[in-house]
Design a protein around this motif. Structure first.
Motif, PDB file in Angstrom:
ATOM      1  N   TYR A   1       0.853  -1.181   0.000  1.00  0.00           N
ATOM      2  CA  TYR A   1       0.000   0.000   0.000  1.00  0.00           C
ATOM      3  C   TYR A   1       0.894   1.238   0.000  1.00  0.00           C
ATOM      4  O   TYR A   1       1.981   1.228   0.593  1.00  0.00           O
ATOM      5  CB  TYR A   1      -0.848   0.067   1.271  1.00  0.00           C
ATOM      6  CG  TYR A   1      -1.963  -0.940   1.380  1.00  0.00           C
ATOM      7  CD1 TYR A   1      -3.083  -0.881   0.545  1.00  0.00           C
ATOM      8  CD2 TYR A   1      -1.928  -1.934   2.364  1.00  0.00           C
ATOM      9  CE1 TYR A   1      -4.123  -1.793   0.676  1.00  0.00           C
ATOM     10  CE2 TYR A   1      -2.962  -2.841   2.505  1.00  0.00           C
ATOM     11  CZ  TYR A   1      -4.057  -2.771   1.658  1.00  0.00           C
ATOM     12  OH  TYR A   1      -5.087  -3.660   1.793  1.00  0.00           O
TER      13      TYR A   1
ATOM     14  N   HIS B   1      -0.727  -0.363  -4.370  1.00  0.00           N
ATOM     15  CA  HIS B   1      -2.149  -0.103  -4.186  1.00  0.00           C
ATOM     16  C   HIS B   1      -2.321   1.233  -3.468  1.00  0.00           C
ATOM     17  O   HIS B   1      -1.671   1.493  -2.448  1.00  0.00           O
ATOM     18  CB  HIS B   1      -2.801  -1.213  -3.358  1.00  0.00           C
ATOM     19  CG  HIS B   1      -2.717  -2.561  -3.991  1.00  0.00           C
ATOM     20  ND1 HIS B   1      -3.728  -3.086  -4.782  1.00  0.00           N
ATOM     21  CD2 HIS B   1      -1.726  -3.502  -3.962  1.00  0.00           C
ATOM     22  CE1 HIS B   1      -3.366  -4.288  -5.204  1.00  0.00           C
ATOM     23  NE2 HIS B   1      -2.165  -4.567  -4.722  1.00  0.00           N
TER      24      HIS B   1
ATOM     25  N   ARG C   1      -6.401  -3.309   5.037  1.00  0.00           N
ATOM     26  CA  ARG C   1      -6.692  -4.578   5.716  1.00  0.00           C
ATOM     27  C   ARG C   1      -5.830  -5.740   5.226  1.00  0.00           C
ATOM     28  O   ARG C   1      -5.612  -6.701   5.961  1.00  0.00           O
ATOM     29  CB  ARG C   1      -8.178  -4.921   5.566  1.00  0.00           C
ATOM     30  CG  ARG C   1      -9.102  -3.908   6.260  1.00  0.00           C
ATOM     31  CD  ARG C   1     -10.528  -4.401   6.315  1.00  0.00           C
ATOM     32  NE  ARG C   1     -11.421  -3.468   6.975  1.00  0.00           N
ATOM     33  CZ  ARG C   1     -11.576  -3.374   8.302  1.00  0.00           C
ATOM     34  NH1 ARG C   1     -10.863  -4.164   9.081  1.00  0.00           N
ATOM     35  NH2 ARG C   1     -12.415  -2.508   8.826  1.00  0.00           N
ATOM     36  N   GLU C   2      -5.372  -5.693   3.979  1.00  0.00           N
ATOM     37  CA  GLU C   2      -4.506  -6.772   3.496  1.00  0.00           C
ATOM     38  C   GLU C   2      -3.160  -6.699   4.206  1.00  0.00           C
ATOM     39  O   GLU C   2      -2.717  -5.638   4.632  1.00  0.00           O
ATOM     40  CB  GLU C   2      -4.307  -6.655   1.985  1.00  0.00           C
ATOM     41  CG  GLU C   2      -5.577  -6.817   1.164  1.00  0.00           C
ATOM     42  CD  GLU C   2      -6.158  -8.211   1.252  1.00  0.00           C
ATOM     43  OE1 GLU C   2      -5.386  -9.161   1.512  1.00  0.00           O
ATOM     44  OE2 GLU C   2      -7.380  -8.356   1.042  1.00  0.00           O
ATOM     45  N   ASP C   3      -2.500  -7.847   4.310  1.00  0.00           N
ATOM     46  CA  ASP C   3      -1.248  -7.914   5.062  1.00  0.00           C
ATOM     47  C   ASP C   3      -0.060  -7.492   4.204  1.00  0.00           C
ATOM     48  O   ASP C   3       0.952  -8.182   4.128  1.00  0.00           O
ATOM     49  CB  ASP C   3      -1.054  -9.346   5.590  1.00  0.00           C
ATOM     50  CG  ASP C   3       0.059  -9.411   6.622  1.00  0.00           C
ATOM     51  OD1 ASP C   3       0.325  -8.382   7.264  1.00  0.00           O
ATOM     52  OD2 ASP C   3       0.663 -10.499   6.778  1.00  0.00           O
ATOM     53  N   TRP C   4      -0.186  -6.334   3.552  1.00  0.00           N
ATOM     54  CA  TRP C   4       0.882  -5.796   2.730  1.00  0.00           C
ATOM     55  C   TRP C   4       1.577  -4.669   3.488  1.00  0.00           C
ATOM     56  O   TRP C   4       0.965  -3.986   4.308  1.00  0.00           O
ATOM     57  CB  TRP C   4       0.334  -5.230   1.418  1.00  0.00           C
ATOM     58  CG  TRP C   4      -0.417  -6.205   0.576  1.00  0.00           C
ATOM     59  CD1 TRP C   4      -0.170  -7.539   0.419  1.00  0.00           C
ATOM     60  CD2 TRP C   4      -1.568  -5.920  -0.239  1.00  0.00           C
ATOM     61  NE1 TRP C   4      -1.073  -8.112  -0.438  1.00  0.00           N
ATOM     62  CE2 TRP C   4      -1.949  -7.137  -0.858  1.00  0.00           C
ATOM     63  CE3 TRP C   4      -2.297  -4.776  -0.518  1.00  0.00           C
ATOM     64  CZ2 TRP C   4      -3.035  -7.223  -1.739  1.00  0.00           C
ATOM     65  CZ3 TRP C   4      -3.380  -4.856  -1.379  1.00  0.00           C
ATOM     66  CH2 TRP C   4      -3.733  -6.063  -1.983  1.00  0.00           C
TER      67      TRP C   4
END
Length: 273
Positions: free
Chosen positions: A33, A63, A96-99
């Motif tokens: 992100y 992102h 929320r994604e684990d990035w």
């Protein structure tokens, strides 16, 4: 932006966090992100695009959630805890994604990594989410240096530059060390030292509005030191500082100007818009 000066607000009682502990850096991810920050989005959009270009050149998909806004730091460091919590909560929903979360601003990265936990200390479920986000939050120069392990190839002409780092970014994210290390990879760039290098430029968010005379004196000291350094250009990883420094230099009719580190690195290494 310095906590010392934010604490001039009557209801602001912030204690600066301890210096950052050495981090264990992950392998280079495939996706990240980007948190663009409100000042970058409004005043330095090209720096945000250049940050994306630098990351994409490393083979990373970036992102950028369109609903992102401020990290909440101005409200928080001015003592408006509830307002800061509302802003922070809105940002938490977007990542929320684990990035990894890469931030082209050391002060905003420091807010997320160091201060969100204080905001949500009484909400156990949210606190766990905040702590997980803090662990995967990186300032851009830090991420390029320690996660991407970039090896920059200088394609520019000889240049003398001065590096300015936000005072809170130095304290909370060690951005001065990361910036210096990246500039050192550029063979034809000479980084010059300047007086007042570690001092606040006088911006400090709302401090510059509440105490304009003191802020003006501070940026006068800063810009004088930068001009006396012999640098032809100023480089910084914090847009708030760039706004303040460039504004002061413009009023002084000085030719010197500051540029975001992301744009400087992109242009020096063969990037074009």
């Amino acid at each position: 932006m310095s906590d010392l000066f934010y604490n001039a607000a009557p209801n602001a009682t912030r204690i600066a966090p301890p210096l950052p502990e050495p981090r264990q850096y992950p392998a280079k991810p495939g996706q990240v992100y980007l948190f663009g920050t409100c000042v970058l989005d409004l005043f330095f959009p090209e720096a945000g695009l250049d940050a994306i270009r630098l990351l994409e050149r490393e083979g990373i998909r970036v992102h950028f959630p369109q609903a992102q806004s401020c990290c909440g730091q101005p409200a928080y460091t001015s003592g408006y805890t509830e307002e800061a919590r509302a802003v922070a909560r809105a940002q938490l929903k977007l990542f929320r994604e684990d990035w990894p979360l890469v931030v082209p601003s050391g002060s905003c990265a420091g807010m997320i990594r160091q201060h969100y936990a204080e905001l949500f200390k009484d909400e156990p479920a949210t606190l766990r989410q905040v702590q997980a986000l803090a662990e995967r939050t990186f300032e851009l120069a830090e991420f390029l240096l320690h996660v991407c392990k970039v090896e920059l190839k200088d394609q520019g002409a000889q240049a003398r530059v001065a590096l300015h780092t936000s005072c809170s970014a130095r304290r909370e994210m060690n951005t001065h060390l990361h910036g210096r290390a990246l500039l050192a990879q550029l063979e034809r760039v000479e980084r010059v030292e300047h007086d007042h290098e570690s001092e606040c430029c006088g911006f400090g968010g709302t401090f510059s509005v509440r105490m304009p005379d003191i802020s003006g004196a501070m940026v006068a000291d800063k810009t004088r030191a930068l001009q006396e350094s012999g640098a032809a250009q100023v480089v910084s990883a914090d847009c708030g500082c760039l706004l303040n420094i460039n504004g002061a230099l413009e009023k002084q009719n000085a030719p010197l100007r500051g540029q975001h580190l992301a744009s400087f690195l992109w242009q020096r290494t063969g990037g074009s818009r």
